[in-house]
Design a protein around this motif. Structure first.
Motif, PDB file in Angstrom:
ATOM      1  N   ALA A  24       0.826  -1.201   0.000  1.00  0.00           N
ATOM      2  CA  ALA A  24       0.000   0.000   0.000  1.00  0.00           C
ATOM      3  C   ALA A  24       0.863   1.254   0.000  1.00  0.00           C
ATOM      4  O   ALA A  24       2.001   1.250   0.455  1.00  0.00           O
ATOM      5  N   THR A  25       0.267   2.300  -0.530  1.00  0.00           N
ATOM      6  CA  THR A  25       0.894   3.612  -0.456  1.00  0.00           C
ATOM      7  C   THR A  25      -0.178   4.692  -0.398  1.00  0.00           C
ATOM      8  O   THR A  25      -1.269   4.506  -0.925  1.00  0.00           O
ATOM      9  N   THR A  26       0.142   5.776   0.255  1.00  0.00           N
ATOM     10  CA  THR A  26      -0.747   6.933   0.281  1.00  0.00           C
ATOM     11  C   THR A  26      -0.173   8.067  -0.560  1.00  0.00           C
ATOM     12  O   THR A  26      -0.747   9.148  -0.620  1.00  0.00           O
ATOM     13  N   ASP A  27       0.956   7.801  -1.210  1.00  0.00           N
ATOM     14  CA  ASP A  27       1.656   8.848  -1.952  1.00  0.00           C
ATOM     15  C   ASP A  27       2.183   8.275  -3.257  1.00  0.00           C
ATOM     16  O   ASP A  27       3.293   7.756  -3.313  1.00  0.00           O
ATOM     17  N   ILE A  28       1.348   8.347  -4.283  1.00  0.00           N
ATOM     18  CA  ILE A  28       1.781   7.851  -5.593  1.00  0.00           C
ATOM     19  C   ILE A  28       2.802   8.819  -6.189  1.00  0.00           C
ATOM     20  O   ILE A  28       2.544  10.012  -6.289  1.00  0.00           O
ATOM     21  N   LYS A  29       3.930   8.288  -6.581  1.00  0.00           N
ATOM     22  CA  LYS A  29       4.978   9.109  -7.178  1.00  0.00           C
ATOM     23  C   LYS A  29       4.897   9.007  -8.694  1.00  0.00           C
ATOM     24  O   LYS A  29       4.814   7.922  -9.249  1.00  0.00           O
ATOM     25  N   THR A  30       4.916  10.136  -9.346  1.00  0.00           N
ATOM     26  CA  THR A  30       4.838  10.127 -10.809  1.00  0.00           C
ATOM     27  C   THR A  30       6.109   9.527 -11.381  1.00  0.00           C
ATOM     28  O   THR A  30       7.197   9.662 -10.816  1.00  0.00           O
ATOM     29  N   GLY A  31       5.953   8.842 -12.496  1.00  0.00           N
ATOM     30  CA  GLY A  31       7.103   8.262 -13.184  1.00  0.00           C
ATOM     31  C   GLY A  31       7.468   6.871 -12.715  1.00  0.00           C
ATOM     32  O   GLY A  31       8.360   6.251 -13.271  1.00  0.00           O
ATOM     33  N   ILE A  32       6.802   6.367 -11.691  1.00  0.00           N
ATOM     34  CA  ILE A  32       7.069   5.010 -11.212  1.00  0.00           C
ATOM     35  C   ILE A  32       5.824   4.175 -11.436  1.00  0.00           C
ATOM     36  O   ILE A  32       4.728   4.572 -11.054  1.00  0.00           O
ATOM     37  N   SER A  33       5.994   3.016 -12.017  1.00  0.00           N
ATOM     38  CA  SER A  33       4.862   2.150 -12.340  1.00  0.00           C
ATOM     39  C   SER A  33       4.133   1.710 -11.079  1.00  0.00           C
ATOM     40  O   SER A  33       4.757   1.396 -10.062  1.00  0.00           O
ATOM     41  N   PRO A  34       2.812   1.632 -11.128  1.00  0.00           N
ATOM     42  CA  PRO A  34       2.062   1.089  -9.989  1.00  0.00           C
ATOM     43  C   PRO A  34       2.330  -0.385  -9.751  1.00  0.00           C
ATOM     44  O   PRO A  34       1.918  -0.925  -8.727  1.00  0.00           O
ATOM     45  N   LEU A  35       3.016  -1.036 -10.680  1.00  0.00           N
ATOM     46  CA  LEU A  35       3.391  -2.437 -10.490  1.00  0.00           C
ATOM     47  C   LEU A  35       4.847  -2.581 -10.047  1.00  0.00           C
ATOM     48  O   LEU A  35       5.375  -3.692  -9.978  1.00  0.00           O
ATOM     49  N   SER A  36       5.473  -1.469  -9.743  1.00  0.00           N
ATOM     50  CA  SER A  36       6.844  -1.504  -9.244  1.00  0.00           C
ATOM     51  C   SER A  36       6.844  -1.574  -7.715  1.00  0.00           C
ATOM     52  O   SER A  36       6.102  -0.848  -7.057  1.00  0.00           O
ATOM     53  N   ARG A  37       7.708  -2.410  -7.164  1.00  0.00           N
ATOM     54  CA  ARG A  37       7.779  -2.510  -5.702  1.00  0.00           C
ATOM     55  C   ARG A  37       8.268  -1.207  -5.094  1.00  0.00           C
ATOM     56  O   ARG A  37       8.034  -0.942  -3.904  1.00  0.00           O
ATOM     57  N   LEU A  38       8.917  -0.367  -5.903  1.00  0.00           N
ATOM     58  CA  LEU A  38       9.426   0.908  -5.392  1.00  0.00           C
ATOM     59  C   LEU A  38       8.309   1.887  -5.058  1.00  0.00           C
ATOM     60  O   LEU A  38       8.533   2.871  -4.356  1.00  0.00           O
ATOM     61  N   THR A  39       7.116   1.611  -5.565  1.00  0.00           N
ATOM     62  CA  THR A  39       5.988   2.515  -5.337  1.00  0.00           C
ATOM     63  C   THR A  39       5.457   2.423  -3.916  1.00  0.00           C
ATOM     64  O   THR A  39       4.865   3.355  -3.402  1.00  0.00           O
ATOM     65  N   TYR A  40       5.670   1.271  -3.250  1.00  0.00           N
ATOM     66  CA  TYR A  40       4.950   0.972  -2.021  1.00  0.00           C
ATOM     67  C   TYR A  40       5.863   0.901  -0.804  1.00  0.00           C
ATOM     68  O   TYR A  40       6.754   0.055  -0.727  1.00  0.00           O
ATOM     69  N   PRO A  41       5.596   1.733   0.185  1.00  0.00           N
ATOM     70  CA  PRO A  41       6.383   1.674   1.420  1.00  0.00           C
ATOM     71  C   PRO A  41       5.842   0.693   2.452  1.00  0.00           C
ATOM     72  O   PRO A  41       6.545   0.326   3.391  1.00  0.00           O
ATOM     73  N   TYR A  42       4.595   0.287   2.274  1.00  0.00           N
ATOM     74  CA  TYR A  42       3.964  -0.563   3.285  1.00  0.00           C
ATOM     75  C   TYR A  42       3.675  -1.949   2.703  1.00  0.00           C
ATOM     76  O   TYR A  42       3.098  -2.062   1.617  1.00  0.00           O
ATOM     77  N   TRP A  43       4.044  -2.978   3.481  1.00  0.00           N
ATOM     78  CA  TRP A  43       3.944  -4.363   3.000  1.00  0.00           C
ATOM     79  C   TRP A  43       3.405  -5.281   4.073  1.00  0.00           C
ATOM     80  O   TRP A  43       3.644  -5.076   5.266  1.00  0.00           O
ATOM     81  N   GLY A  44       2.693  -6.305   3.614  1.00  0.00           N
ATOM     82  CA  GLY A  44       2.307  -7.374   4.511  1.00  0.00           C
ATOM     83  C   GLY A  44       3.423  -8.389   4.640  1.00  0.00           C
ATOM     84  O   GLY A  44       4.493  -8.255   4.028  1.00  0.00           O
ATOM     85  N   GLN A  45       3.152  -9.431   5.413  1.00  0.00           N
ATOM     86  CA  GLN A  45       4.175 -10.441   5.679  1.00  0.00           C
ATOM     87  C   GLN A  45       4.182 -11.561   4.656  1.00  0.00           C
ATOM     88  O   GLN A  45       5.114 -12.367   4.617  1.00  0.00           O
ATOM     89  N   GLY A  46       3.155 -11.627   3.835  1.00  0.00           N
ATOM     90  CA  GLY A  46       3.093 -12.624   2.770  1.00  0.00           C
ATOM     91  C   GLY A  46       2.263 -13.830   3.148  1.00  0.00           C
ATOM     92  O   GLY A  46       2.137 -14.193   4.318  1.00  0.00           O
ATOM     93  N   THR A  47       1.699 -14.445   2.130  1.00  0.00           N
ATOM     94  CA  THR A  47       0.958 -15.690   2.304  1.00  0.00           C
ATOM     95  C   THR A  47       1.322 -16.604   1.134  1.00  0.00           C
ATOM     96  O   THR A  47       1.414 -16.161  -0.011  1.00  0.00           O
ATOM     97  N   LYS A  48       1.555 -17.877   1.438  1.00  0.00           N
ATOM     98  CA  LYS A  48       2.086 -18.786   0.419  1.00  0.00           C
ATOM     99  C   LYS A  48       0.965 -19.458  -0.350  1.00  0.00           C
ATOM    100  O   LYS A  48      -0.014 -19.943   0.224  1.00  0.00           O
ATOM    101  N   VAL A  49       1.161 -19.509  -1.650  1.00  0.00           N
ATOM    102  CA  VAL A  49       0.248 -20.208  -2.548  1.00  0.00           C
ATOM    103  C   VAL A  49       1.034 -21.274  -3.290  1.00  0.00           C
ATOM    104  O   VAL A  49       2.100 -20.989  -3.846  1.00  0.00           O
ATOM    105  N   THR A  50       0.503 -22.483  -3.287  1.00  0.00           N
ATOM    106  CA  THR A  50       1.127 -23.589  -4.008  1.00  0.00           C
ATOM    107  C   THR A  50       0.124 -24.141  -5.000  1.00  0.00           C
ATOM    108  O   THR A  50      -0.976 -24.540  -4.613  1.00  0.00           O
ATOM    109  N   VAL A  51       0.507 -24.166  -6.264  1.00  0.00           N
ATOM    110  CA  VAL A  51      -0.359 -24.694  -7.316  1.00  0.00           C
ATOM    111  C   VAL A  51       0.284 -25.965  -7.855  1.00  0.00           C
ATOM    112  O   VAL A  51       1.396 -25.929  -8.378  1.00  0.00           O
ATOM    113  N   SER A  52      -0.428 -27.058  -7.732  1.00  0.00           N
ATOM    114  CA  SER A  52       0.111 -28.337  -8.174  1.00  0.00           C
ATOM    115  C   SER A  52      -0.483 -28.721  -9.526  1.00  0.00           C
ATOM    116  O   SER A  52      -1.631 -28.400  -9.832  1.00  0.00           O
ATOM    117  N   SER A  53       0.316 -29.430 -10.293  1.00  0.00           N
ATOM    118  CA  SER A  53      -0.128 -29.833 -11.646  1.00  0.00           C
ATOM    119  C   SER A  53      -0.891 -31.137 -11.595  1.00  0.00           C
ATOM    120  O   SER A  53      -0.907 -31.839 -10.595  1.00  0.00           O
TER     121      SER A  53
END
Length: 125
Positions: A96-125
């Motif tokens: 998440a971010t409350t301050d979008i910076k121009t020139g940086i993609s919204p899909l760039s990790r550099l855009t976001y200062p706030y992060w969760g701890q992660g959740t694992k997903v496993t997809v089996s074939s």
């Protein structure tokens, strides 16, 4: 203090669906911008993003399969994943971010200062 907590990860067979949730708090903004990422460190890949107006953007690898949404009344961000593939296996993070910076993609990790701890997903074939 900003907190983001993901949930909903697990194991699923290829072709299946899964919904991840991210409960957020402490964001000093009526409508923050959010994104979902996959992977660790510099390999962390931006998948889908939603801006303050609710407009979304998707990476080509997940376009048409993954969808981001938010419920600002409940402070929850969602990631709906469909037609899952083994390559979708990984740790998923909300950001998440409350301050979008121009020139940086919204899909760039550099855009976001706030992060969760992660959740694992496993997809089996």
């Amino acid at each position: 203090q900003v907190q983001l907590v993901e949930s909903g990860g697990g194991s699923v067979q290829a072709g299946g669906s899964l919904r991840l949730s991210c409960v957020f708090s402490g964001l000093d903004e009526e409508a923050p911008a959010f994104a979902w990422f996959r992977g660790e460190g510099k390999q962390r890949e931006g998948l889908v993003a939603i801006d303050k107006r609710g407009l979304t953007r998707s990476a080509s690898s997940v376009a048409g399969r993954f969808f981001i949404s938010r419920d600002l009344a409940k402070n929850i961000l969602y990631l709906d994943m469909n037609t899952l593939k083994p390559d979708d296996t990984g740790v998923y993070f909300c950001a998440a971010t409350t301050d979008i910076k121009t020139g940086i993609s919204p899909l760039s990790r550099l855009t976001y200062p706030y992060w969760g701890q992660g959740t694992k997903v496993t997809v089996s074939s």
